[in-house]
Design an enzyme around this catalytic site. Structure first.
Site, PDB file in Angstrom:
ATOM      1  N   ARG A 102       0.818  -1.207   0.000  1.00  0.00           N
ATOM      2  CA  ARG A 102       0.000   0.000   0.000  1.00  0.00           C
ATOM      3  C   ARG A 102       0.854   1.260   0.000  1.00  0.00           C
ATOM      4  NH1 ARG A 102      -4.537  -1.549   4.603  1.00  0.00           N
ATOM      5  NH2 ARG A 102      -5.596  -3.176   3.400  1.00  0.00           N
ATOM      6  N   GLY A 117      -7.497   6.547  -0.853  1.00  0.00           N
ATOM      7  CA  GLY A 117      -7.423   5.862  -2.130  1.00  0.00           C
ATOM      8  C   GLY A 117      -6.801   6.650  -3.269  1.00  0.00           C
ATOM      9  N   THR A 121      -3.036   0.660  -4.162  1.00  0.00           N
ATOM     10  CA  THR A 121      -2.870  -0.475  -3.249  1.00  0.00           C
ATOM     11  C   THR A 121      -2.909  -1.756  -4.080  1.00  0.00           C
ATOM     12  OG1 THR A 121      -3.790   0.579  -1.269  1.00  0.00           O
ATOM     13  CG2 THR A 121      -4.036  -1.808  -1.446  1.00  0.00           C
ATOM     14  N   GLN A 168       2.436  -5.420   4.224  1.00  0.00           N
ATOM     15  CA  GLN A 168       1.767  -5.927   5.415  1.00  0.00           C
ATOM     16  C   GLN A 168       1.152  -7.302   5.141  1.00  0.00           C
ATOM     17  OE1 GLN A 168      -1.582  -3.454   6.479  1.00  0.00           O
ATOM     18  NE2 GLN A 168      -1.395  -3.946   8.648  1.00  0.00           N
ATOM     19  N   GLN A 294      -5.986  -0.307   8.946  1.00  0.00           N
ATOM     20  CA  GLN A 294      -5.715   1.102   8.648  1.00  0.00           C
ATOM     21  C   GLN A 294      -6.502   1.971   9.621  1.00  0.00           C
ATOM     22  OE1 GLN A 294      -5.698   1.977   4.479  1.00  0.00           O
ATOM     23  NE2 GLN A 294      -6.160   4.133   4.778  1.00  0.00           N
ATOM     24  N   ARG A 296      -7.187   6.455  10.099  1.00  0.00           N
ATOM     25  CA  ARG A 296      -6.881   7.834   9.709  1.00  0.00           C
ATOM     26  C   ARG A 296      -7.909   8.740  10.367  1.00  0.00           C
ATOM     27  NH1 ARG A 296      -9.520   5.907   4.827  1.00  0.00           N
ATOM     28  NH2 ARG A 296      -7.531   5.418   3.846  1.00  0.00           N
ATOM     29  N   HIS A 830     -15.092   5.269  -1.175  1.00  0.00           N
ATOM     30  CA  HIS A 830     -14.234   6.368  -1.622  1.00  0.00           C
ATOM     31  C   HIS A 830     -15.050   7.565  -2.102  1.00  0.00           C
ATOM     32  CE1 HIS A 830     -10.307   4.777  -1.154  1.00  0.00           C
ATOM     33  NE2 HIS A 830     -10.454   3.773  -1.996  1.00  0.00           N
TER      34      HIS A 830
END
Length: 874
Positions: A102, A117, A121, A168, A294, A296, A830
């Site tokens: 990513r 996005g 990824t 990951q 993830q 954020r 998104h």
């Protein structure tokens, strides 16, 4: 013996924290932070920005045209030490371990912009060579058209952005999705929102599927909403690498209630760690283990006023919006309002503890003005007076405020009018308000003479010596805003109030003989309205310029900026120069967004006025000339007065004619309080600018105008020698970000709830409405543009984008879109995330939207209600 990794090029998550944004990018910084906090994050490492820097420098640097930058990065040979480090890091996870690769940009997952996005990824990558290829493709994705457009829309310099890459361990999820720890549509904190679908989370994040949707009270664990999506698409890993998308038949919810509550509890842990609401991605593997992949910040929530908590329910009214101001206010502008609010509090016997900080009801959030209206909402006088005042100022705010009257958290407590009447009576007696109202009605000419006296008084109050020191000027500014201006305002209000009182009395006398709207024409073409007089004076300047060939040609052929520069040089054609100078002599203290004393006045920058003059010159129809329309309105008003008077007979008709005549002579004075306030603001701005010139000359500020990014206390400290250049630079960045905020709530509760969005969700949909999932609050009416493929698509500004689904490749279209409608996707896909960041209303999950809506059709999108309605049916 285990190979030691080069920590300049790669680092395990355990060696990364939030302070390493520049070295590892936003995504990796968050994953490292979560790992170190003991949260369930799959193992992984980060290929650091240093690796990207080396590759970019090896091809002579990348910037400018995106396609060329991508081509260079994809063709570049990876330096040997970078290649070895990536392979070593991967082999530590396992030679054939499936991983997710990513992008992690330094401008990503930031508090003000998620960049969800915008870079690429790659999922289920297997083998060292495949990982190296995916890393290279991630680097190149920093220069996709969508990422470049997103950076530009957020004011981020391309040349300073770097890209790291996260590698990951792949979670082969049975169910996956996204979790918001606060409701991104209503703003309500401590209300988790979960979107989930079988298979890999990419199906939910990309908007390829209509997911199951859950809303959970984080405190109690109560599932408040449960909506099951069709989940017709499933994305899963392929043996040996890569993914496939297959059709899927849904059978009930993909999560149990217990799993939903576990997700909400996990989200609460993440939020508690960061101290702010988070947007997370998660995966539930075949063994039932829950993983975080993830986190954020949720960038679209409007910030809460300081001290607001869910435990203490409060109502905050946005005074900025009530004044018609969406944009942020400069620090000096906010400081000015704090002082004025303290002065008003003194007036009503409620002095502020700290005058520079403002009284208790005064609040700030998002660099806008707010009022803690809780006490007003819970009192009879407040409920009676404030919504009626807002009916005039900003009608929608009054509707939202009234909608809270039935909320048990804000039930009536103060039922007596006595305390309010006592305070008002003291002010009325002090300023002899009843006397002035009666006198104004009896003799309107005396009201206008008094207004002239008030203007003269204000000029005296604003006088300051040319030899005053900077400290004396600062003292003067604080006195003007906190004391002198407040003393002037109560002298003005009763004069206009007398006019409105007579208008109301006329309505009472007319009784059933008038209908709503009958009195509105009476207020057209009002005399003694300073704003109308200003507009007419500007029109007369335009008429003079049109009659002069040289002046007319200059305004038609040159830009407003060029003309403004020529004016300051005294180099405009004579008629234009003289006309504009005369106008600015009378009205140069005014401005766009003029209640912010930190913004330039027209006398500072007349470009706006010159643009208006140029537009006036294009007005060819004499019937549309402003002075003609004003005279027409005045004549219509006089005829309306006569017509209404005839309806009620001779005796009552005489009173109606008298009352409406007085209203016309006095109501125009309603603009005077703000006018005198703006006069004071312009004066204070000038004085603060003189102080700024001294500070800039001493090197304590970079420029003179930087002084407007300090408050009065800080200016005093700067005069004492403190250097504020770093603070000012940081404030400019915050201010610029707030300038890009496209949606400001009218009313906000202390738990973050936007009542307007909640009320819309519970409203009727109406006939003909297409119903979907609310994704980005707001309402817009515009022409639809159905787009099936974004490549080569053209979207006119303001058109509503209607699409089957959107991924990040579509988001450049959002820059000109007025709204968004999608057939697929959930509130956290998104498209929804970016729509909220751009502030455009959005509805997703609208069945057959691209078939039932046609290009060019006029539709109304309500992003809070979740409806799309043809305009002829809304």
């Amino acid at each position: 013996m285990e190979t030691r990794l080069d920590d300049r090029l790669i680092r395990d998550f355990t060696a990364i924290d939030a302070r390493m944004l520049a070295e590892v990018g936003g995504k990796a910084a968050n994953l490292g932070e979560l790992t170190r906090a003991g949260l369930p994050v799959p193992l992984g490492f980060c290929v650091m920005t240093e690796a990207y820097r080396r590759v970019a420098e090896s091809v002579g640097g990348v910037s400018g045209e995106p396609a060329k930058a991508r081509e260079l990065l994809l063709a570049a040979e990876m330096p040997g030490d970078v290649r070895d480090a990536v392979v070593a890091g991967y082999e530590r996870l396992g030679v054939a371990t499936p991983v997710a690769v990513r992008s992690s940009a330094t401008a990503e997952d930031l508090p003000f912009a998620s960049f969800a996005g915008q870079q690429d990824t790659f999922l289920n990558v297997v083998g060292a060579e495949a990982v190296l290829d995916a890393v290279r493709r991630c680097w190149a994705s920093l220069w996709t058209d969508r990422a470049v457009a997103y950076r530009e829309s957020n004011g981020i310099d391309h040349d300073v952005v770097r890209l790291a890459v996260v590698v990951q361990e792949m979670v082969q999820s049975a169910v996956a999705g996204v979790l918001f720890t606060a409701n991104p549509v209503t703003g309500r904190r401590r209300e988790a929102v979960v979107d989930a679908s079988p298979g890999l989370g990419e199906a939910v994040v990309s908007g390829a599927v209509n997911p199951d949707h859950f809303v959970v009270d984080t405190e109690s664990g109560e599932i408040r909403e449960r909506g099951l999506g069709d989940k017709r698409v499933l994305i899963r890993s392929l043996p040996g690498g890569g993914t496939e998308q297959v059709e899927h038949t849904a059978d009930g919810a993909c999560l149990t209630d217990e799993q939903v509550r576990d997700l909400a509890a996990l989200g609460a842990r993440v939020e508690a760690h960061y101290g702010a609401p988070q947007d997370t991605e998660w995966a539930l593997d075949a063994d039932g283990t829950l993983w975080l992949t993830q986190a954020r910040p949720i960038t679209t929530l409007f910030p809460l006023p300081d001290g607001a908590t869910a435990e203490d329910p409060r109502v905050f009214l946005c005074f900025s919006v009530a004044q018609g101001l969406q944009r942020p206010i400069t620090p000096i502008g906010l400081a000015g309002f704090r002082l004025m609010a303290s002065g008003l509090a003194d007036l009503f016997g409620r002095p502020a503890r700290d005058r520079l900080a403002g009284p208790a009801p005064y609040r700030e959030a998002g660099q806008r003005l707010w009022v803690d209206a809780t006490t007003l909402v819970r009192s009879k006088p407040g409920r009676a007076i404030v919504p009626r005042a807002l009916d005039v100022m900003e009608t929608r705010s009054s509707v939202v405020l009234r909608g809270l009257f039935d909320d048990p958290r804000f039930s009536l407590v103060h039922t007596s009018w006595r305390p309010f009447l006592r305070r008002f009576a003291r002010v009325a007696a002090r300023y002899r308000l009843p006397v002035h109202i009666v006198r104004a009605v009896a003799d309107p000419a005396s009201a206008h003479r008094r207004m002239a006296q008030i203007a003269a008084t204000q000029r005296e109050l604003l006088a300051v010596s040319d030899t005053a020191t900077a400290v004396q000027r600062l003292d003067h500014c604080e006195d003007v805003l906190g004391e002198r201006t407040v003393r002037v305002l109560p002298m003005i209000f009763p004069l206009a109030a007398a006019g409105f009182a007579m208008l109301g009395l006329a309505g009472k006398v007319l009784g059933k003989q008038w209908r709503p709207g009958d009195l509105q024409p009476v207020l057209r073409g009002l005399p003694h309205n300073v704003t109308t007089e200003m507009d007419l004076e500007l029109w007369h300047v335009a008429v003079a310029i049109r009659a002069d060939a040289e002046s007319g040609a200059a305004l038609r052929d040159r830009s407003a900026r060029e003309l403004a520069a020529l004016f300051h040089e005294g180099a405009l054609p004579e008629v234009a120069q003289r006309g504009l100078a005369g106008f600015l002599r009378d009205y140069g203290h005014r401005a766009v967004a003029e209640i912010d004393l930190g913004l330039p006045r027209w006398s500072d920058d007349p470009a706006h006025i010159l643009g208006v003059l140029a537009n006036y010159l294009r007005l060819d129809d004499p019937a549309l000339a402003p002075d003609v329309q004003f005279a027409r309105g005045a004549a219509e008003a006089e005829e309306t007065v006569r017509r209404l008077a005839r309806r009620v007979g001779r005796v009552r008709g005489r009173f109606v004619r008298f009352a409406l005549g007085r209203a016309r002579l006095l109501v125009g004075l309603r603009e005077m309080p703000k006018y005198h306030l703006v006069v004071a603001f312009a004066h204070v701005r000038e004085q603060v600018g003189l102080i700024g010139a001294e500070l800039a000359a001493e090197g304590l500020l970079e420029t003179v105008d930087d002084v407007y990014f300090l408050d009065f206390k800080e200016i005093r400290e700067a005069l004492g020698g403190k250097d504020f250049r770093a603070e000012v630079a940081a404030r400019h960045e915050v201010y610029d970000r707030e300038m890009r905020r496209r949606r400001v709530p009218r009313v906000l509760l202390s738990d973050g709830t936007e009542p307007e969005a909640v009320a819309s969700q519970g409203g009727p949909t109406g006939p003909g409405a297409l119903v979907g999932t609310p994704a980005s609050a707001g309402t817009v009416t515009g022409r639809a543009r159905v787009v099936l493929d974004p490549v080569g698509a053209h979207l006119e500004p303001g058109e509503i984008l209607v699409a089957p689904s959107t991924d990040p490749g579509w988001t450049p279209l959002f820059l000109t879109a007025g709204g968004l409608v999608m057939e697929m996707g959930g509130a956290n896909s998104h498209g929804a995330v970016v729509a909220r960041e751009y502030g455009i209303p959005a509805v997703v999950g609208v069945a057959e939207a691209v078939d039932r809506i046609t290009t060019g059709q006029l539709i109304t999108v309500d992003g809070a209600l979740g409806t799309v309605v043809p305009a002829d049916q809304d």
